[in-house]
Design an enzyme around this catalytic site. Structure first.
Site, short mmCIF file in Angstrom:
data_model
loop_
_atom_site.label_atom_id
_atom_site.label_comp_id
_atom_site.label_asym_id
_atom_site.label_seq_id
_atom_site.Cartn_x
_atom_site.Cartn_y
_atom_site.Cartn_z
N ARG A 1 6.12 11.98 25.27
CA ARG A 1 7.93 12.28 24.87
C ARG A 1 7.74 13.13 23.18
O ARG A 1 7.34 13.62 22.85
CB ARG A 1 8.98 11.86 25.31
CG ARG A 1 10.36 12.72 25.10
CD ARG A 1 10.82 12.19 26.08
NE ARG A 1 12.17 13.24 26.62
CZ ARG A 1 13.75 12.79 25.29
NH1 ARG A 1 13.58 12.23 24.66
NH2 ARG A 1 14.47 13.62 25.43
N SER B 1 12.55 18.29 34.28
CA SER B 1 14.20 17.50 34.20
C SER B 1 15.50 18.68 34.54
O SER B 1 15.33 19.30 33.99
CB SER B 1 14.06 17.30 32.52
OG SER B 1 12.82 16.12 31.77
N LYS C 1 20.00 8.88 27.09
CA LYS C 1 20.62 10.81 27.65
C LYS C 1 21.92 10.42 27.64
O LYS C 1 22.31 11.02 28.40
CB LYS C 1 20.54 9.76 28.99
CG LYS C 1 18.84 10.38 29.65
CD LYS C 1 17.82 11.45 29.46
CE LYS C 1 16.70 11.35 29.38
NZ LYS C 1 16.13 12.58 29.01
#
Length: 216
Positions: free
Chosen positions: A40, A108, A137
């Site tokens: 990522r 996602s 998140k």
């Protein structure tokens, strides 16, 4: 198109390794049986990201671990990664499919509607979250909860990976809700013994497979 055949999915964040080099952490997890890792590192500029991707590709190729490059199709193609998971604000799935060809394409998602849309447009799997509250998140709002996960898994025919606040003590409820797999960040990267952590997770997930809780 090869099918998704793994249930434990590591998403990297080099800031959560306790100062250990990311490549060595991934290598330790891979040697313990980790089957899939998503690079990522969204804050890295292109050239350092490419350099890291090449390093991680060497590690994953040696172990047979699947490598996914988050959002960066150009870098995924350059290092011959196994697939690309698209961020919610990234390239549309249909457009990405025309570029990646037969590589795995993920998406996602933060709602059941997004899951269904990703499947319709050609995604091979989705990452749905956050299921539980988690600092990584926090920008995506309140946790979706198990009811949304269950509805998404019921409506989707492609694998749904539960993401966000997933720990081993939460494996049972997410798999009971129908998740195909779990996506982890800190629960693996923050461990003092990554090898044993991955082995324990794989053993526990294997128990769900034997009980018929997972489709393969």
């Amino acid at each position: 198109m090869a099918r998704i055949a793994f249930h434990l999915y590591l998403i990297t964040d080099r800031h959560q390794t306790g100062g250990r080099p990311l490549a060595s952490v991934v290598a330790e997890a891979a040697s313990a049986g980790l089957q899939a890792v998503q690079l990522r590192e969204k804050d890295l500029p292109t050239r350092p990201f490419l350099s890291l991707a090449r390093e991680i590709r060497r590690v994953t190729r040696a172990s047979g671990t699947k490598l996914f490059i988050n959002g960066r199709i150009d870098i995924a193609l350059e290092v011959d990664a196994d697939g690309v998971p698209l961020p919610a604000d990234g390239l549309p799935v249909k457009a990405a499919r025309r570029i990646v060809g037969t590589k795995f394409l993920g998406a996602s998602c933060h709602s059941v509607q997004e899951v269904c849309s990703a499947e319709r447009d050609g995604a091979d799997y989705v990452l749905l979250g956050p299921i539980y509250s988690t600092p990584s998140k926090a920008g995506y709002g309140s946790p979706l909860g198990l009811s949304v996960l269950e509805k998404a898994c019921r409506e989707a025919r492609i694998p749904v990976f539960a993401l966000g606040g997933i720990r081993t003590d939460r494996f049972k409820p997410v798999f009971d809700a129908g998740a195909f797999g779990v996506a982890m960040i800190s629960a693996i990267l923050g461990s003092n013994d990554i090898g044993n952590t991955v082995k324990r997770m794989r053993d526990e997930i294997g128990g769900y497979k034997r009980e018929g809780n997972l489709f393969v």
